[in-house]
Design a protein around this motif. Structure first.
Motif, short mmCIF file in Angstrom:
data_model
loop_
_atom_site.label_atom_id
_atom_site.label_comp_id
_atom_site.label_asym_id
_atom_site.label_seq_id
_atom_site.Cartn_x
_atom_site.Cartn_y
_atom_site.Cartn_z
N THR A 1 57.24 -11.08 -26.80
CA THR A 1 57.95 -9.79 -26.86
C THR A 1 59.44 -9.98 -26.59
O THR A 1 60.28 -9.47 -27.35
N PHE B 1 49.63 -4.39 -27.54
CA PHE B 1 48.99 -5.69 -27.35
C PHE B 1 47.62 -5.55 -26.67
O PHE B 1 47.15 -4.45 -26.41
N CYS B 2 47.03 -6.70 -26.41
CA CYS B 2 45.78 -6.80 -25.63
C CYS B 2 44.65 -5.98 -26.24
O CYS B 2 43.99 -5.19 -25.56
N PHE C 1 49.62 -11.67 -35.38
CA PHE C 1 50.78 -11.02 -34.79
C PHE C 1 51.67 -10.41 -35.88
O PHE C 1 51.93 -11.05 -36.90
N TRP D 1 52.25 -13.01 -24.14
CA TRP D 1 52.68 -11.74 -24.73
C TRP D 1 54.10 -11.40 -24.29
O TRP D 1 54.91 -10.94 -25.07
N TYR E 1 48.97 -12.81 -20.57
CA TYR E 1 50.09 -11.88 -20.42
C TYR E 1 51.45 -12.57 -20.51
O TYR E 1 52.39 -12.02 -21.06
N ASP F 1 49.58 -7.12 -31.94
CA ASP F 1 48.62 -8.13 -32.38
C ASP F 1 47.24 -7.50 -32.48
O ASP F 1 46.95 -6.47 -31.87
#
Length: 249
Positions: A26, A108-109, A243, A22, A19, A141
């Motif tokens: 970001t 994401f994730c 990404f 990310w 996290y 991503d």
């Protein structure tokens, strides 16, 4: 993911998932936009960990996820950590309906990898385009084809905390290129010392970099930057995550 799975998976994986990477990726792209106070939609926000991090740094963020159970965990988490009532909406990302356009959409994730087929991905890209302001960014991503085809199939993963354990087995999906199924078995210790077991099945799918780029262009996006694994380097044959940073002109 049901209510039990959402709560327990979050408990087990919050320190395992990247996290903070990310978040850094970001913020670096948001700062490039030079918007004074960008409005952000965290699509596929799950249990709200990244959304909570962004809120704590003063960003204006709303969360969207298809799972009511995930959103319930996100609501509880953000109220506790951020002391605010979060703006959360239960929607499928391919049919996104926001009240107004936003300056950034983040996905994401693995969230985009839960879309079942090409048609859903294309529809999601069109929805993202429509909901971004001019100059806005789409950041997301996905798992690479290499990851899906070679890393996941046959993989067994285990994680255990004091009162919760997870066993995850991954398998390829016959006749569906770039798809895997994850069988997840949870064991939760109850107050009387007994354990409760429950199982979930998750399917994910990814596509080639060229496919994603073509579908983004078809949705109207033009300025597309593609890198890999939280770096500024282009994807390689063994890259794990791809990404995308896309600017709406």
């Amino acid at each position: 993911m049901d209510g039990n799975g959402a709560r327990l998976y979050d408990y087990l994986m919050e320190d395992e998932a990247p996290y903070h990477q990310w978040l850094a990726w970001t913020i670096a792209h948001l700062e490039e936009m030079k918007f004074s106070a960008p409005a952000i939609a965290d699509v596929g926000c799950g249990t709200g960990t990244l959304m909570s991090m962004l809120l704590s740094r003063g960003y204006d963020v709303q969360g969207i996820d298809y799972s009511q159970e995930m959103l319930a965990v996100a609501d509880e988490k953000i109220r506790a950590y951020n002391n605010v009532a979060p703006d959360l909406r239960a929607q499928h990302m391919s049919y996104l309906q926001l009240e107004k356009q936003v300056d950034a959409i983040i996905v994401f994730c693995d969230a985009l990898n839960y879309l079942a087929d090409e048609a859903e991905v294309k529809q999601a890209f069109r929805a993202f385009y429509d909901h971004l302001t001019p100059g806005g960014r789409l950041l997301f991503d996905v798992h690479s084809l290499s990851n899906m085809n070679h890393h996941f199939p046959g993989r067994t993963y285990g994680d255990a905390a004091t009162d919760v354990s997870l066993i995850l087995n991954s398998f390829s999906v016959d006749d569906v290129p770039g798809a895997v199924e994850h069988e997840m078995t949870f064991f939760e210790r109850l107050s009387n010392g007994d354990y409760r077991r429950f199982d979930e099945l998750h399917r994910q799918r990814t596509f080639s970099v060229a496919d994603y780029e073509q579908w983004l262009q078809a949705a109207g996006f033009e300025q597309i930057e593609i890198t890999a694994d939280f770096t500024k380097q282009p994807p390689q044959a063994d890259s794990e995550r791809i990404f995308f940073s896309i600017r709406k002109t």
